[in-house]
Scaffold this active site. Structure first.
Site, PDB file in Angstrom:
ATOM      1  N   GLU A   1      -5.416  -4.924  -4.665  1.00  0.00           N
ATOM      2  CA  GLU A   1      -5.179  -5.429  -3.307  1.00  0.00           C
ATOM      3  C   GLU A   1      -4.824  -6.920  -3.354  1.00  0.00           C
ATOM      4  O   GLU A   1      -5.199  -7.640  -4.291  1.00  0.00           O
ATOM      5  CB  GLU A   1      -6.434  -5.186  -2.450  1.00  0.00           C
ATOM      6  CG  GLU A   1      -6.658  -3.687  -2.228  1.00  0.00           C
ATOM      7  CD  GLU A   1      -7.896  -3.366  -1.403  1.00  0.00           C
ATOM      8  OE1 GLU A   1      -8.660  -4.296  -1.068  1.00  0.00           O
ATOM      9  OE2 GLU A   1      -8.095  -2.176  -1.102  1.00  0.00           O
TER      10      GLU A   1
ATOM     11  N   SER B   1       0.841  -1.199   0.000  1.00  0.00           N
ATOM     12  CA  SER B   1       0.000   0.000   0.000  1.00  0.00           C
ATOM     13  C   SER B   1       0.882   1.258   0.000  1.00  0.00           C
ATOM     14  O   SER B   1       1.641   1.460  -0.943  1.00  0.00           O
ATOM     15  CB  SER B   1      -0.959  -0.039   1.198  1.00  0.00           C
ATOM     16  OG  SER B   1      -1.910   0.993   1.113  1.00  0.00           O
TER      17      SER B   1
ATOM     18  N   HIS C   1      -4.228  -0.266  -4.232  1.00  0.00           N
ATOM     19  CA  HIS C   1      -5.694  -0.363  -4.076  1.00  0.00           C
ATOM     20  C   HIS C   1      -6.335   0.020  -5.417  1.00  0.00           C
ATOM     21  O   HIS C   1      -7.306   0.759  -5.452  1.00  0.00           O
ATOM     22  CB  HIS C   1      -6.206   0.577  -2.971  1.00  0.00           C
ATOM     23  CG  HIS C   1      -5.576   0.384  -1.627  1.00  0.00           C
ATOM     24  ND1 HIS C   1      -5.900  -0.680  -0.800  1.00  0.00           N
ATOM     25  CD2 HIS C   1      -4.648   1.118  -0.967  1.00  0.00           C
ATOM     26  CE1 HIS C   1      -5.189  -0.581   0.331  1.00  0.00           C
ATOM     27  NE2 HIS C   1      -4.418   0.496   0.246  1.00  0.00           N
TER      28      HIS C   1
END
Lengths: 271, 271
Positions: free
Chosen positions: A188, A119, A161
């Site tokens: 993800e 992330s 994401h």
């Protein structure tokens, strides 16, 4: 890694990272700086220990002074891999940027140390980092804000994401500013493993969107007003799934390998 | 160059550039891509000819296809220096980025070719380019937008028309994102000449503001909301005038040399 990776039931991506770092002999460091949660580093420490690595150090680098501490540098001088957790990538860049810890990560990676991030940790790795931006599929002139990242590679700009938060527009905007980098959009629970040959391989349950802007024949970026949609022509786009590869230098995608031993009874039936 | 350089009466900066390129033997190319005015390239051609260079080619690169043309690459393969005019730096990055012309400028510069730019042309030279932003002395989280630039150096982020347009705030914001780069704020009619040793020397009638963020002990950048002012502590700042130098690697400023033959009648009187 695109964030929200499977950690408990089947931590395939983290296992693969641990294997790359040496498996049972692996010594890894965890940098939880991006996270707002104090337990994040220790959660990953537990996972890496359950995967059987030799050592998993948590480095709670909270300030720029922490990033000059000899203790932290000593740990980073003695590990096979470093893992940057998710959270806020500006927390990473403002805390680590320009410090000996950042220099150590760059020099270590050049010398073969594995550096991974999930992330925000993934977004931070490249030279040009997406700091924040808007959702949506259409590139708009003001839909993304770039900042200098850690600087492991100039070849790519990384977003995460990706499908879950509809970030194609902002990644296209980032690339249209200067079409020299490849865009990597990580879903993800999906990771890009990049080797010393600058070829990435996809691991995980989602897809990786690769956007190659090198053949862009026209964009309106330089004349677009702040909220205007941006016209961009002749972008090349790849959606890669597990096992597929992409050569960042040659800008060539390779599909996943064919199953080496298909069931002959199935053949081509039902195609 | 910070833009608006003196071109007619005493073109000191452009003369210095021509001298660096070889003086009467100099062969230069002019890239007017950033400009909206069709005459810009020819204006500079006239100035360089009046300065007595051997050749001054205008390369009107209007499209990405132009930046692949063998004729343009041949010119760039045969010059001592390249000059990028002012205008809009996004016109430069969107037109040249990722093309053989950009690659040639980067490779040529590594090999000793002089690359100069004024205003937008200066902003474009570094790895991280200020694409646009707001005026004002206070850094605000949303006051600057960075984009990938040409990539000649990662050591600095360049801003121009610096004092004239009150751009300290946006340059501080750009540096606070990741305090690894030095900020260089160029006043109008003022230039930084950077040698292979990554030391810059100031030429021209204005000043150069150098902002060194490496000792930043705290910034609120990662927690600031979009329009918030950003708290940044322990920034180092230098204002350099003609003759002063700054070593971008050692991060050390040197004042202008003392006049070698001061008038002894003046001495220290009036100090």
């Amino acid at each position: 890694m695109g964030g929200a990776e499977e950690k408990i039931r089947d931590p395939a991506i983290l296992r693969r990272f641990a294997e790359r770092c040496g498996g049972p002999a692996a010594r890894v460091a965890i940098i939880p700086t991006a996270s707002m949660l104090p337990e994040t580093g220790w959660t990953y420490q537990g996972i890496f220990r359950s995967l059987g690595v030799a050592a998993a150090h948590v480095l709670p680098l909270e300030s720029r002074a922490d990033c000059r501490a000899p203790e932290a540098l000593a740990v980073l001088g003695d590990v096979d891999g470093v893992f940057l957790t998710g959270g806020n990538q500006l927390k990473l860049s403002t805390t680590l940027g320009g410090t000996p810890v950042a220099e150590r990560l760059i020099a270590g990676n050049r010398g073969g140390m594995h550096v991974a991030g999930t992330s925000a940790g993934a977004a931070f790795l490249s030279e040009h980092m997406i700091a924040f931006g808007d959702e949506g599929a259409t590139p708009r002139a003001d839909s993304v804000r770039l900042a200098p990242g850690l600087g492991l590679t100039r070849l790519a700009i990384i977003d995460q994401h990706f499908r879950q938060r509809d970030r194609l527009g902002r990644l296209l905007t980032a690339l249209a500013y200067n079409p020299h980098s490849i865009g990597i959009g990580l879903d993800e629970d999906t990771a890009a493993f990049v080797g010393p040959d600058d070829t990435l391989e996809v691991v995980g349950s989602g897809a990786i969107t690769v956007i190659d802007p090198s053949d862009i024949s026209y964009s309106s970026m330089d004349s677009a007003k702040r909220h205007d949609p941006v016209c961009v022509l002749d972008v090349r786009l790849h959606v890669l799934i597990a096992g597929a590869r992409y050569d960042l230098r040659a800008r060539r995608a390779t599909p996943p390998p064919v199953d080496p031993a298909p069931d002959p009874a199935v053949g081509s039936a039902g195609v």
